[in-house]
Motif scaffolding. Structure first.
Motif, PDB file in Angstrom:
ATOM      1  N   VAL A  74       0.832  -1.201   0.000  1.00  0.00           N
ATOM      2  CA  VAL A  74       0.000   0.000   0.000  1.00  0.00           C
ATOM      3  C   VAL A  74       0.870   1.256   0.000  1.00  0.00           C
ATOM      4  O   VAL A  74       0.498   2.273  -0.569  1.00  0.00           O
ATOM      5  N   PHE A  75       2.056   1.180   0.605  1.00  0.00           N
ATOM      6  CA  PHE A  75       2.966   2.317   0.557  1.00  0.00           C
ATOM      7  C   PHE A  75       3.466   2.561  -0.866  1.00  0.00           C
ATOM      8  O   PHE A  75       3.572   3.703  -1.299  1.00  0.00           O
ATOM      9  N   TRP A  76       3.773   1.504  -1.587  1.00  0.00           N
ATOM     10  CA  TRP A  76       4.211   1.651  -2.972  1.00  0.00           C
ATOM     11  C   TRP A  76       3.116   2.266  -3.830  1.00  0.00           C
ATOM     12  O   TRP A  76       3.356   3.208  -4.588  1.00  0.00           O
ATOM     13  N   LEU A  77       1.893   1.733  -3.713  1.00  0.00           N
ATOM     14  CA  LEU A  77       0.786   2.284  -4.495  1.00  0.00           C
ATOM     15  C   LEU A  77       0.486   3.727  -4.084  1.00  0.00           C
ATOM     16  O   LEU A  77       0.221   4.579  -4.935  1.00  0.00           O
ATOM     17  N   SER A  78       0.545   4.006  -2.793  1.00  0.00           N
ATOM     18  CA  SER A  78       0.312   5.375  -2.314  1.00  0.00           C
ATOM     19  C   SER A  78       1.382   6.322  -2.835  1.00  0.00           C
ATOM     20  O   SER A  78       1.081   7.461  -3.209  1.00  0.00           O
ATOM     21  N   SER A  79       2.608   5.858  -2.862  1.00  0.00           N
ATOM     22  CA  SER A  79       3.689   6.686  -3.390  1.00  0.00           C
ATOM     23  C   SER A  79       3.452   7.017  -4.856  1.00  0.00           C
ATOM     24  O   SER A  79       3.646   8.159  -5.282  1.00  0.00           O
ATOM     25  N   LEU A  80       3.032   6.013  -5.613  1.00  0.00           N
ATOM     26  CA  LEU A  80       2.740   6.262  -7.026  1.00  0.00           C
ATOM     27  C   LEU A  80       1.617   7.277  -7.189  1.00  0.00           C
ATOM     28  O   LEU A  80       1.693   8.179  -8.022  1.00  0.00           O
ATOM     29  N   LEU A  81       0.567   7.136  -6.363  1.00  0.00           N
ATOM     30  CA  LEU A  81      -0.561   8.067  -6.453  1.00  0.00           C
ATOM     31  C   LEU A  81      -0.223   9.449  -5.906  1.00  0.00           C
ATOM     32  O   LEU A  81      -0.960  10.408  -6.139  1.00  0.00           O
ATOM     33  N   THR A  82       0.856   9.554  -5.178  1.00  0.00           N
ATOM     34  CA  THR A  82       1.303  10.855  -4.703  1.00  0.00           C
ATOM     35  C   THR A  82       2.221  11.517  -5.721  1.00  0.00           C
ATOM     36  O   THR A  82       2.096  12.706  -6.012  1.00  0.00           O
ATOM     37  N   ILE A  83       3.112  10.747  -6.283  1.00  0.00           N
ATOM     38  CA  ILE A  83       4.142  11.304  -7.153  1.00  0.00           C
ATOM     39  C   ILE A  83       3.635  11.586  -8.572  1.00  0.00           C
ATOM     40  O   ILE A  83       3.921  12.646  -9.132  1.00  0.00           O
ATOM     41  N   ILE A  84       2.883  10.679  -9.163  1.00  0.00           N
ATOM     42  CA  ILE A  84       2.473  10.845 -10.561  1.00  0.00           C
ATOM     43  C   ILE A  84       1.607  12.085 -10.784  1.00  0.00           C
ATOM     44  O   ILE A  84       1.907  12.883 -11.680  1.00  0.00           O
ATOM     45  N   PRO A  85       0.537  12.314  -9.999  1.00  0.00           N
ATOM     46  CA  PRO A  85      -0.239  13.550 -10.234  1.00  0.00           C
ATOM     47  C   PRO A  85       0.578  14.823  -9.997  1.00  0.00           C
ATOM     48  O   PRO A  85       0.407  15.817 -10.701  1.00  0.00           O
ATOM     49  N   ARG A 110      -2.190   9.622   3.064  1.00  0.00           N
ATOM     50  CA  ARG A 110      -3.531   9.803   2.489  1.00  0.00           C
ATOM     51  C   ARG A 110      -3.730  11.261   2.093  1.00  0.00           C
ATOM     52  O   ARG A 110      -4.236  11.557   1.007  1.00  0.00           O
ATOM     53  N   SER A 111      -3.332  12.166   2.975  1.00  0.00           N
ATOM     54  CA  SER A 111      -3.459  13.592   2.673  1.00  0.00           C
ATOM     55  C   SER A 111      -2.613  13.968   1.466  1.00  0.00           C
ATOM     56  O   SER A 111      -3.055  14.731   0.605  1.00  0.00           O
ATOM     57  N   SER A 112      -1.410  13.427   1.395  1.00  0.00           N
ATOM     58  CA  SER A 112      -0.517  13.754   0.286  1.00  0.00           C
ATOM     59  C   SER A 112      -1.046  13.252  -1.047  1.00  0.00           C
ATOM     60  O   SER A 112      -0.893  13.919  -2.068  1.00  0.00           O
ATOM     61  N   ILE A 113      -1.664  12.075  -1.035  1.00  0.00           N
ATOM     62  CA  ILE A 113      -2.274  11.572  -2.267  1.00  0.00           C
ATOM     63  C   ILE A 113      -3.338  12.566  -2.731  1.00  0.00           C
ATOM     64  O   ILE A 113      -3.379  12.968  -3.894  1.00  0.00           O
ATOM     65  N   SER A 114      -4.197  12.972  -1.796  1.00  0.00           N
ATOM     66  CA  SER A 114      -5.262  13.913  -2.134  1.00  0.00           C
ATOM     67  C   SER A 114      -4.708  15.257  -2.582  1.00  0.00           C
ATOM     68  O   SER A 114      -5.198  15.842  -3.558  1.00  0.00           O
ATOM     69  N   VAL A 115      -3.700  15.744  -1.884  1.00  0.00           N
ATOM     70  CA  VAL A 115      -3.098  17.028  -2.259  1.00  0.00           C
ATOM     71  C   VAL A 115      -2.498  16.936  -3.661  1.00  0.00           C
ATOM     72  O   VAL A 115      -2.658  17.847  -4.481  1.00  0.00           O
ATOM     73  N   SER A 116      -1.829  15.830  -3.960  1.00  0.00           N
ATOM     74  CA  SER A 116      -1.230  15.658  -5.287  1.00  0.00           C
ATOM     75  C   SER A 116      -2.295  15.627  -6.372  1.00  0.00           C
ATOM     76  O   SER A 116      -2.143  16.253  -7.426  1.00  0.00           O
ATOM     77  N   ILE A 117      -3.374  14.908  -6.114  1.00  0.00           N
ATOM     78  CA  ILE A 117      -4.460  14.843  -7.087  1.00  0.00           C
ATOM     79  C   ILE A 117      -5.117  16.222  -7.235  1.00  0.00           C
ATOM     80  O   ILE A 117      -5.431  16.663  -8.345  1.00  0.00           O
ATOM     81  N   MET A 118      -5.269  16.943  -6.119  1.00  0.00           N
ATOM     82  CA  MET A 118      -5.854  18.283  -6.170  1.00  0.00           C
ATOM     83  C   MET A 118      -4.929  19.255  -6.910  1.00  0.00           C
ATOM     84  O   MET A 118      -5.407  20.126  -7.637  1.00  0.00           O
ATOM     85  N   LEU A 119      -3.638  19.103  -6.727  1.00  0.00           N
ATOM     86  CA  LEU A 119      -2.692  19.941  -7.459  1.00  0.00           C
ATOM     87  C   LEU A 119      -2.853  19.719  -8.960  1.00  0.00           C
ATOM     88  O   LEU A 119      -2.915  20.674  -9.739  1.00  0.00           O
ATOM     89  N   TYR A 120      -2.952  18.463  -9.352  1.00  0.00           N
ATOM     90  CA  TYR A 120      -3.161  18.147 -10.765  1.00  0.00           C
ATOM     91  C   TYR A 120      -4.522  18.673 -11.230  1.00  0.00           C
ATOM     92  O   TYR A 120      -4.645  19.242 -12.307  1.00  0.00           O
ATOM     93  N   ALA A 121      -5.551  18.506 -10.398  1.00  0.00           N
ATOM     94  CA  ALA A 121      -6.893  18.996 -10.743  1.00  0.00           C
ATOM     95  C   ALA A 121      -6.884  20.504 -10.967  1.00  0.00           C
ATOM     96  O   ALA A 121      -7.579  21.003 -11.859  1.00  0.00           O
TER      97      ALA A 121
END
Length: 167
Positions: A44-55, A87-98
């Motif tokens: 889950v850390f690997w997947l979370s990292s990907l969802l944080t870094i890619i967006p 979790r917050s970082s994933i959301s922040v990254s997606i929001m940054l991309y959004a």
């Protein structure tokens, strides 16, 4: 607590996992997917990292004029240190991309905000604030209204979480 939630996640079906998890639907789905790959909580850390870094990478590529500095600031200031921060970082990254679609594609913006909100509910409030900030003029009154609204919203979320814990 997160390790316990991850290891006790009902993997019989996604619906059972979502029903039995105290986390948001999107994050529970992420845990469910990582459990289907591996029983190790590191998945889950690997997947979370990907969802944080890619967006974040995509947002910087779309809107940063000095890409290397943007990446450096992200790594030094934003990279998560705890699981809740993840979790917050994933959301922040997606929001940054959004945010890069705010003026060009309302549908993409809305879908990305909903996706970020499924990982961490605070992204839904942030999405509304993005739209409000885009249309508002920065006066002292508007800033005070936004700050007051943020405090009230935070208090309401705290109360709702406290009351929901009784059930």
């Amino acid at each position: 607590n997160y390790l316990r939630i991850y290891t006790n996640l009902d993997t019989s079906s996604l619906q059972a996992a979502i029903y039995g998890s105290p986390q948001e639907i999107g994050f529970t789905t992420l845990m469910y997917l990582s459990r289907s790959i591996s029983d190790s909580p590191y998945a889950v850390f690997w997947l979370s990292s990907l969802l944080t870094i890619i967006p974040t990478y995509l947002a910087f590529k779309r809107s940063s004029s000095i890409f290397p500095i943007s990446v450096m600031l992200y790594v030094f200031l934003m990279f998560p240190g705890s699981f809740n921060a993840m979790r917050s970082s994933i959301s922040v990254s997606i929001m940054l991309y959004a945010s890069t679609f705010l003026g060009t594609s309302r549908l993409r913006f809305a879908l990305l905000v909903l996706f970020a909100g499924s990982i961490h509910a605070s992204a839904l409030v942030a999405g509304l604030l993005f739209v409000a900030a885009r249309n508002a003029k920065p006066t002292a009154f508007n800033v005070s209204v936004v700050l007051t609204g943020a405090v009230v919203t935070g208090l309401l979320f705290e109360r709702v979480s406290f009351i929901a814990s009784w059930f």
